[in-house]
Design an enzyme around this catalytic site. Structure first.
Site, short mmCIF file in Angstrom:
data_model
loop_
_atom_site.label_atom_id
_atom_site.label_comp_id
_atom_site.label_asym_id
_atom_site.label_seq_id
_atom_site.Cartn_x
_atom_site.Cartn_y
_atom_site.Cartn_z
N GLY A 1 25.61 -29.45 -11.64
CA GLY A 1 25.33 -30.55 -12.56
C GLY A 1 23.68 -30.32 -12.79
O GLY A 1 22.96 -29.89 -11.94
N LEU B 1 18.82 -30.40 -7.43
CA LEU B 1 17.83 -29.24 -7.90
C LEU B 1 16.51 -29.65 -8.34
O LEU B 1 15.55 -28.88 -7.81
CB LEU B 1 18.32 -28.45 -9.23
CG LEU B 1 19.61 -27.99 -9.16
CD1 LEU B 1 20.09 -27.38 -10.43
CD2 LEU B 1 19.75 -26.79 -7.89
N HIS C 1 26.22 -38.58 -9.62
CA HIS C 1 24.87 -38.22 -9.18
C HIS C 1 23.85 -37.86 -10.34
O HIS C 1 22.92 -38.22 -10.82
CB HIS C 1 25.05 -37.01 -8.54
CG HIS C 1 23.62 -36.18 -8.18
ND1 HIS C 1 23.13 -36.33 -6.99
CD2 HIS C 1 22.83 -35.34 -8.79
CE1 HIS C 1 21.88 -35.71 -6.90
NE2 HIS C 1 21.78 -35.10 -7.92
N GLU C 2 24.61 -37.14 -11.38
CA GLU C 2 24.11 -36.75 -12.73
C GLU C 2 23.76 -38.11 -13.66
O GLU C 2 22.68 -38.22 -14.36
CB GLU C 2 24.63 -35.85 -13.42
CG GLU C 2 24.92 -34.36 -12.75
CD GLU C 2 23.72 -33.75 -12.40
OE1 GLU C 2 22.75 -33.89 -12.79
OE2 GLU C 2 23.72 -33.22 -11.10
N HIS D 1 20.56 -39.62 -12.81
CA HIS D 1 19.52 -39.17 -13.47
C HIS D 1 19.23 -39.96 -14.73
O HIS D 1 18.02 -40.22 -15.05
CB HIS D 1 19.72 -37.61 -13.65
CG HIS D 1 19.43 -36.69 -12.28
ND1 HIS D 1 18.17 -37.03 -11.80
CD2 HIS D 1 20.09 -36.13 -11.46
CE1 HIS D 1 18.00 -36.28 -10.60
NE2 HIS D 1 19.45 -35.58 -10.46
#
Length: 186
Positions: free
Chosen positions: A45, A96, A137-138, A141
């Site tokens: 992702g 990342l 999770h994304e 962000h």
């Protein structure tokens, strides 16, 4: 095109993303570049803030399953999680933007999410299991949150020196990164 991934400590990672519209400049190219960047970094992702853009856009591709069936692959524009349900479960997550740090994070296994895809078709989906976790999770962000925000104060204190090292660029990755606190050598 592979874009540099913004490292922990950059203020863009703490901003709530703004919604975009169909006229967002070169959106299809941006989405393509995000997939290139994510695949190059072996991610599942990637959210726009991770490449320095404070907008409500993220992508997910969980890859093939053990049987070689296609995984869960989608583009999420202006997403909103409407509901999270089920008994929370722990999973060792990484990011990342925060290389070499992994932590057990509790998340609920089922979500209901509304979003636009890359063709501006509106969807409301029920998602469960690993794809739901990656989406959460994304989604964090684009809400200005990181998985490290979900660990205990004690654990975050223990990670502080590693997090500081990442923000200063004192880490090796196999992909391009942009470090907010890297010293500029003359």
């Amino acid at each position: 095109m592979k874009l540099p991934i913004v490292a922990y400590g950059d203020p863009v990672l703490k901003k709530v993303g703004t919604e975009i519209d169909k006229d967002y400049p070169e959106l299809n190219q941006l989405i393509s570049d995000m997939f290139d960047t994510m695949y190059n970094a072996s991610g599942v992702g990637l959210a726009a803030p991770q490449i320095g853009l404070p907008i409500r856009l993220f992508i997910v591709d969980t890859g093939e399953d053990e049987d070689g069936n296609p995984g869960y692959k989608k583009v999420f524009i202006n997403a909103e999680i409407l509901e999270e349900s089920g008994e929370p479960w722990a999973f060792n997550e990484g990011c990342l933007s925060i290389p070499d740090i992994r932590e057990n994070i509790m998340r609920k296994p089922n979500i209901k999410i509304t979003y636009f895809d890359e063709n501006w078709v509106k969807h409301t989906d029920d998602v469960d299991g690993m794809p739901a976790r990656v989406i959460q999770h994304e989604y964090d962000h684009i809400e200005g949150k990181l998985f490290t925000d979900k660990v205990s104060v004690l654990r975050k204190t223990m990670l502080k020196s590693k997090l500081d090292a990442i923000s200063k660029g004192n880490i090796k990755t196999d992909y391009k990164m942009k470090f907010p606190n890297k010293s500029k050598k003359r």
